[in-house]
Design a protein around this motif. Structure first.
Motif, PDB file in Angstrom:
ATOM      1  N   GLN A  69       0.825  -1.195   0.000  1.00  8.80           N
ATOM      2  CA  GLN A  69       0.000   0.000   0.000  1.00  8.80           C
ATOM      3  C   GLN A  69       0.867   1.255   0.000  1.00  8.80           C
ATOM      4  O   GLN A  69       2.020   1.234   0.434  1.00  8.80           O
ATOM      5  N   ALA A  70       0.293   2.354  -0.438  1.00 12.28           N
ATOM      6  CA  ALA A  70       0.964   3.643  -0.426  1.00 12.28           C
ATOM      7  C   ALA A  70       0.704   4.330   0.917  1.00 12.28           C
ATOM      8  O   ALA A  70      -0.296   4.045   1.577  1.00 12.28           O
ATOM      9  N   PRO A  71       1.580   5.244   1.342  1.00 13.86           N
ATOM     10  CA  PRO A  71       1.355   5.948   2.617  1.00 13.86           C
ATOM     11  C   PRO A  71      -0.010   6.620   2.690  1.00 13.86           C
ATOM     12  O   PRO A  71      -0.633   6.637   3.754  1.00 13.86           O
ATOM     13  N   ALA A  72      -0.501   7.174   1.592  1.00 11.49           N
ATOM     14  CA  ALA A  72      -1.779   7.874   1.596  1.00 11.49           C
ATOM     15  C   ALA A  72      -2.958   6.951   1.867  1.00 11.49           C
ATOM     16  O   ALA A  72      -4.059   7.417   2.185  1.00 11.49           O
ATOM     17  N   GLU A  73      -2.759   5.633   1.733  1.00 10.82           N
ATOM     18  CA  GLU A  73      -3.841   4.678   1.979  1.00 10.82           C
ATOM     19  C   GLU A  73      -3.945   4.277   3.449  1.00 10.82           C
ATOM     20  O   GLU A  73      -4.851   3.544   3.822  1.00 10.82           O
ATOM     21  N   ILE A  74      -3.011   4.734   4.259  1.00  6.25           N
ATOM     22  CA  ILE A  74      -3.021   4.400   5.684  1.00  6.25           C
ATOM     23  C   ILE A  74      -3.911   5.384   6.432  1.00  6.25           C
ATOM     24  O   ILE A  74      -3.786   6.600   6.271  1.00  6.25           O
ATOM     25  N   GLY A  75      -4.827   4.869   7.227  1.00  2.84           N
ATOM     26  CA  GLY A  75      -5.779   5.732   7.925  1.00  2.84           C
ATOM     27  C   GLY A  75      -5.356   6.178   9.299  1.00  2.84           C
ATOM     28  O   GLY A  75      -5.859   7.179   9.814  1.00  2.84           O
ATOM     29  N   LEU A  76      -4.410   5.470   9.940  1.00  5.74           N
ATOM     30  CA  LEU A  76      -4.046   5.814  11.309  1.00  5.74           C
ATOM     31  C   LEU A  76      -2.628   5.321  11.579  1.00  5.74           C
ATOM     32  O   LEU A  76      -2.256   4.241  11.148  1.00  5.74           O
ATOM     33  N   VAL A  77      -1.847   6.119  12.261  1.00  2.00           N
ATOM     34  CA  VAL A  77      -0.490   5.733  12.664  1.00  2.00           C
ATOM     35  C   VAL A  77      -0.440   5.756  14.184  1.00  2.00           C
ATOM     36  O   VAL A  77      -0.679   6.789  14.807  1.00  2.00           O
ATOM     37  N   THR A  78      -0.133   4.612  14.787  1.00  2.00           N
ATOM     38  CA  THR A  78      -0.109   4.486  16.240  1.00  2.00           C
ATOM     39  C   THR A  78       1.217   3.883  16.680  1.00  2.00           C
ATOM     40  O   THR A  78       1.689   2.932  16.077  1.00  2.00           O
ATOM     41  N   VAL A  79       1.809   4.436  17.721  1.00  2.00           N
ATOM     42  CA  VAL A  79       3.031   3.899  18.312  1.00  2.00           C
ATOM     43  C   VAL A  79       2.776   3.666  19.792  1.00  2.00           C
ATOM     44  O   VAL A  79       2.367   4.582  20.507  1.00  2.00           O
ATOM     45  N   ALA A  80       2.989   2.448  20.261  1.00  2.00           N
ATOM     46  CA  ALA A  80       2.848   2.128  21.681  1.00  2.00           C
ATOM     47  C   ALA A  80       4.226   2.084  22.312  1.00  2.00           C
ATOM     48  O   ALA A  80       5.025   1.200  21.997  1.00  2.00           O
TER      49      ALA A  80
END
Length: 302
Positions: A69-80
């Motif tokens: 997938q391309a970065p623009a297709e990612i809906g959420l970025v989470t870091v724990a």
């Protein structure tokens, strides 16, 4: 959640390896003792110049590549993580920027991140057809209107006179607020009137903020808007007589809503401290600058 699936995984570990044999040389232990109790034979150690952000971004890039997938297709970025380097921008924001994730977001407030949740953006996703494109994290306040996402305008008026320390604090806040920093003499009244948030700060001289700043505020026309006040000083504030109170009262008299105050220690070479080369010679330090950025982050989400 129904329909949820793991599309791809990414993995990264530091190159430095610490074996049980290495530990035997450092402390009183043995490979057999460690293996019997933990099962561990080796562990990875991050380098001095390798942060959680570096490792998370490397792993995320591998996962993104594996997903196709391309970065623009990612809906959420989470870091724990409990080991983020910066309070703001968040680790998730920095990772998303390295992935070239093209959407702006506000960070989560520090209390949420203190619980190990580090997400960009909270409760907001901009679909690719929104027409918004940004190559990295938008680290300033933003508001949403019917027309789309608009950057909130912030200006910081700073009178930094002796050692440039107050300006360092102002610049740290400006990084988070994406604010313009100006001296009282450089300030444009029309720009201040159009700003959504204005900061006012100076060093403290004999228990008072610098007259360049206070005289500037006295001459301001009456208006309204959000404001904050900050100061640097060699001596700590007295709880019953804070350095910033007179300026807060001046601003409130001009119609500003003063949301918060910030102060920290800084090098002071005024008399009589000049006789000993000054006090607070190592301030503001990295902790003070981080506190200034955290303070600014709270203003963004208030």
């Amino acid at each position: 959640m129904p329909g949820t699936r793991i599309a791809a995984l990414g993995h990264h570990q530091p190159s430095r390896v610490l074996t049980n044999a290495h530990l035997e040389a450092l402390v009183e232990t043995s490979d057999a003792w460690i293996r019997q109790r933990t099962g561990i034979a080796t562990r990875r150690i991050a380098g001095e110049d390798e942060s959680v952000t570096d490792m998370a971004a490397a792993a995320a890039a591998k996962a993104l590549a594996a997903s196709g997938q391309a970065p623009a297709e990612i809906g959420l970025v989470t870091v724990a993580t409990c080991f983020g380097i910066d309070r703001c921008p968040s680790t998730a924001a920095q990772v998303a920027a390295r992935l070239r994730w093209p959407y702006p977001w506000p960070d989560l407030p520090p209390p949420a991140r203190s619980r190990g949740l580090d997400t960009a953006p909270p409760m907001m996703w901009l679909p690719s057809h929104s027409g918004v494109s940004h190559p990295g994290p938008l680290t300033c306040p933003i508001t949403e209107t019917e027309e789309g996402i608009v950057r909130m305008k912030a200006v910081i008026v700073c009178a930094s006179v002796s050692h440039g320390n107050t300006r360092r604090i102002a610049d740290s806040m400006a990084q988070v607020l994406d604010a313009k920093v100006v001296s009282p003499e450089q300030a444009d009244l029309a720009e201040l009137a159009g700003a959504d948030l204005v900061g006012f700060g100076s060093g403290v001289f004999y228990q008072r903020l610098h007259p360049r700043l206070t005289d500037f505020v006295k001459a301001l026309p009456t208006g309204r808007g959000r404001a904050f006040v900050f100061a640097t000083s060699g001596l700590p504030e007295l709880p019953l007589a804070p350095f910033t109170r007179p300026l807060v009262q001046l601003l409130e008299g001009k119609g500003f809503e003063v949301e918060a105050n910030f102060s920290c220690r800084a090098l002071d070479t005024m008399m009589p401290f000049k006789l000993v080369g000054g006090i607070q010679k190592q301030r503001p330090n990295d902790g003070d600058l981080a506190a200034a950025r955290a303070f600014a982050a709270r203003l963004r989400v208030s």
